[in-house]
Motif scaffolding. Sequence first.
Motif, PDB file in Angstrom:
ATOM      1  N   ASN A 105       0.823  -1.212   0.000  1.00 41.87           N
ATOM      2  CA  ASN A 105       0.000   0.000   0.000  1.00 41.87           C
ATOM      3  C   ASN A 105       0.863   1.270   0.000  1.00 41.87           C
ATOM      4  N   ASN A 106       1.821   1.257  -0.915  1.00 41.38           N
ATOM      5  CA  ASN A 106       2.688   2.415  -1.135  1.00 41.38           C
ATOM      6  C   ASN A 106       3.648   2.760  -0.007  1.00 41.38           C
ATOM      7  N   LYS A 107       3.777   1.868   0.954  1.00 36.95           N
ATOM      8  CA  LYS A 107       4.727   2.094   2.041  1.00 36.95           C
ATOM      9  C   LYS A 107       5.839   1.051   1.885  1.00 36.95           C
ATOM     10  N   LYS A 108       7.076   1.511   2.034  1.00 36.66           N
ATOM     11  CA  LYS A 108       8.199   0.637   1.690  1.00 36.66           C
ATOM     12  C   LYS A 108       8.612  -0.342   2.783  1.00 36.66           C
ATOM     13  N   ALA A 109       9.204  -1.416   2.355  1.00 40.01           N
ATOM     14  CA  ALA A 109       9.789  -2.401   3.269  1.00 40.01           C
ATOM     15  C   ALA A 109      10.796  -1.703   4.177  1.00 40.01           C
ATOM     16  N   GLY A 110      10.778  -2.065   5.436  1.00 36.80           N
ATOM     17  CA  GLY A 110      11.710  -1.463   6.393  1.00 36.80           C
ATOM     18  C   GLY A 110      11.157  -0.223   7.062  1.00 36.80           C
ATOM     19  N   SER A 111       9.934   0.196   6.667  1.00 35.70           N
ATOM     20  CA  SER A 111       9.372   1.412   7.278  1.00 35.70           C
ATOM     21  C   SER A 111       8.151   1.103   8.155  1.00 35.70           C
ATOM     22  N   PHE A 112       7.810  -0.167   8.280  1.00 34.02           N
ATOM     23  CA  PHE A 112       6.650  -0.534   9.097  1.00 34.02           C
ATOM     24  C   PHE A 112       7.039  -0.784  10.553  1.00 34.02           C
ATOM     25  N   GLY A 113       8.051  -1.628  10.732  1.00 35.27           N
ATOM     26  CA  GLY A 113       8.428  -2.055  12.075  1.00 35.27           C
ATOM     27  C   GLY A 113       9.294  -1.029  12.792  1.00 35.27           C
ATOM     28  N   GLU A 114       9.784  -1.406  13.975  1.00 30.94           N
ATOM     29  CA  GLU A 114      10.719  -0.537  14.719  1.00 30.94           C
ATOM     30  C   GLU A 114      11.970  -0.319  13.874  1.00 30.94           C
ATOM     31  N   ALA A 115      12.354  -1.350  13.129  1.00 32.34           N
ATOM     32  CA  ALA A 115      13.516  -1.240  12.240  1.00 32.34           C
ATOM     33  C   ALA A 115      13.428  -2.297  11.159  1.00 32.34           C
ATOM     34  N   GLY A 116      14.213  -2.102  10.096  1.00 31.77           N
ATOM     35  CA  GLY A 116      14.322  -3.099   9.031  1.00 31.77           C
ATOM     36  C   GLY A 116      15.788  -3.347   8.750  1.00 31.77           C
ATOM     37  N   GLY A 117      16.108  -4.550   8.299  1.00 39.07           N
ATOM     38  CA  GLY A 117      17.487  -4.868   7.935  1.00 39.07           C
ATOM     39  C   GLY A 117      17.568  -5.183   6.451  1.00 39.07           C
ATOM     40  N   PHE A 118      18.556  -4.582   5.770  1.00 43.67           N
ATOM     41  CA  PHE A 118      18.773  -4.808   4.341  1.00 43.67           C
ATOM     42  C   PHE A 118      20.171  -5.358   4.100  1.00 43.67           C
ATOM     43  N   SER A 119      20.297  -6.135   3.034  1.00 44.91           N
ATOM     44  CA  SER A 119      21.594  -6.715   2.678  1.00 44.91           C
ATOM     45  C   SER A 119      22.060  -6.167   1.341  1.00 44.91           C
ATOM     46  N   PHE A 120      23.358  -5.924   1.242  1.00 44.64           N
ATOM     47  CA  PHE A 120      23.954  -5.525  -0.039  1.00 44.64           C
ATOM     48  C   PHE A 120      24.785  -6.667  -0.635  1.00 44.64           C
ATOM     49  N   PHE A 121      24.498  -7.894  -0.230  1.00 40.54           N
ATOM     50  CA  PHE A 121      25.154  -9.061  -0.840  1.00 40.54           C
ATOM     51  C   PHE A 121      24.969  -8.934  -2.364  1.00 40.54           C
ATOM     52  N   PRO A 122      26.006  -9.306  -3.141  1.00 39.56           N
ATOM     53  CA  PRO A 122      25.971  -9.020  -4.584  1.00 39.56           C
ATOM     54  C   PRO A 122      24.742  -9.539  -5.352  1.00 39.56           C
ATOM     55  N   THR A 123      24.070 -10.558  -4.872  1.00 43.28           N
ATOM     56  CA  THR A 123      22.904 -11.065  -5.620  1.00 43.28           C
ATOM     57  C   THR A 123      21.590 -10.396  -5.227  1.00 43.28           C
ATOM     58  N   LYS A 124      21.624  -9.495  -4.266  1.00 42.51           N
ATOM     59  CA  LYS A 124      20.393  -8.791  -3.896  1.00 42.51           C
ATOM     60  C   LYS A 124      20.106  -7.716  -4.948  1.00 42.51           C
ATOM     61  N   ASN A 125      18.920  -7.146  -4.948  1.00 41.60           N
ATOM     62  CA  ASN A 125      18.587  -6.162  -5.991  1.00 41.60           C
ATOM     63  C   ASN A 125      19.528  -4.966  -5.975  1.00 41.60           C
ATOM     64  N   LEU A 126      19.973  -4.567  -4.772  1.00 43.93           N
ATOM     65  CA  LEU A 126      21.018  -3.547  -4.658  1.00 43.93           C
ATOM     66  C   LEU A 126      22.235  -4.215  -4.029  1.00 43.93           C
ATOM     67  N   GLY A 127      23.200  -4.567  -4.862  1.00 50.38           N
ATOM     68  CA  GLY A 127      24.346  -5.345  -4.389  1.00 50.38           C
ATOM     69  C   GLY A 127      25.618  -4.523  -4.364  1.00 50.38           C
ATOM     70  N   ALA A 128      26.503  -4.872  -3.428  1.00 51.31           N
ATOM     71  CA  ALA A 128      27.814  -4.235  -3.339  1.00 51.31           C
ATOM     72  C   ALA A 128      28.836  -5.115  -4.070  1.00 51.31           C
ATOM     73  N   PHE A 129      30.099  -4.706  -4.034  1.00 53.28           N
ATOM     74  CA  PHE A 129      31.187  -5.560  -4.534  1.00 53.28           C
ATOM     75  C   PHE A 129      31.792  -6.283  -3.341  1.00 53.28           C
TER      76      PHE A 129
END
Length: 369
Positions: free
Chosen positions: A167-191
């Motif tokens: 409903n137009n609200k992003k993941a990580g903005s509902f709970g007290e906190a959200g955790g995201f990964s930048f592992f290379p295979t995620k949609n936003l990946g690091a090197f």
Amino acid sequence: MPVPFFTLDRQIPKMQKEIEKSLQAVIQSGKFILGPNVAALEEEIAAYCGTRFSVGVASGTDALHLALRAAGVKAGDEVITSPFTFVATIEVICYIGAKVVFADIDPETFNLSFQKIAEKITPKTKAILPVHLYGQMCDMEKIMALAKKHNLVVIEDACQAIGAKMNNKKAGSFGEAGGFSFFPTKNLGAFGDGGIISTNSEEIANACKVLRGHGSQQTYMYEAIGYNSRLDEMQAALLRIRLKHLDTWHKQRQENAHFYCQKLKDVEEIKLPKILPGAEHIYNQFTLRTKTRDALKKFLAEKQIGSMVYYPLSLHLHPAYQFLGYKKGDFPESESAQSEVLSLPIFPELTKKEIKEVCSGIKTFFSKK
Ligand SMILES: *Cc1c(COP(=O)(O)O)cnc(C)c1O
């Protein structure tokens, strides 16, 4: 025609120059830890997720671990989560000495079932750790209402779901906190490895900053037993460049998913991903289910078509987690999903021709049976 399950080969060259320039600037600055790129990325990710703060850390695993600790989850507390997820989701609960309490999943979305969570709440329950699996969010409005009613903390495992919406609200903005990964295979990946915590709570943001840097706010003054869990400037500089493309990549993944669904809609033996009303799926994975999963996977592999199984064994059945006291049969939906799910190539640069190749492989397999 071979189709790779995942590759960055088609993406990196397009931004190679920009990346090299930016990494060169970091090298020249001589500032490698907690410098201007991390600070800027934290602002950009908070803006992207629609939260007040974000805190860069060394991995998605650490993002969840630090967020749980910062939100006050302690040894002996019960944390309700899914048995059908990547192991890091439950490792972090164990690191704290809290108790992993599994609830079964919804067979259509593979995400935690709201009813099953409700059944698992006890006076010792402190937190819910919903996992937005494959890039589609859990039914967060219901989960938040339940948490509010029972005074529970909610930490979202959004490692596969950066940018996903409900409903137009992003993941990580509902709970007290959200955790995201930048592992290379995620949609936003690091090197390499990296992660970030999103939160609207200044207190949690500050606590995470203290924990990521050895429990210290003021140099050589320690207010908590912390960790070495910082995101570095090289990764942050790269991620800032890649973040600008993220929504385009999501769109390409969604178009790929749509094309698969068109091509495969008449194949009776498979169930296509189900999208909840109000949900925007970002397809970190495109996962279907079928009773003859192993044979199909083998058939595709013989044609050099990549596919993957996320995840082949529910976490309650692994040797390391026997101490939790669960047994086979405890989570029938999760156990049935483990033998039926198959993820197909979905990366943004996948061509229509390749998708057709995958689909014709699948159709050939079922027509021969
Ligand atoms: C990738 C992932 C993690 C862990 O992220 P890392 O950056 O590899 O530590 C946690 N949970 C889920 C569901 C993931 O997919």
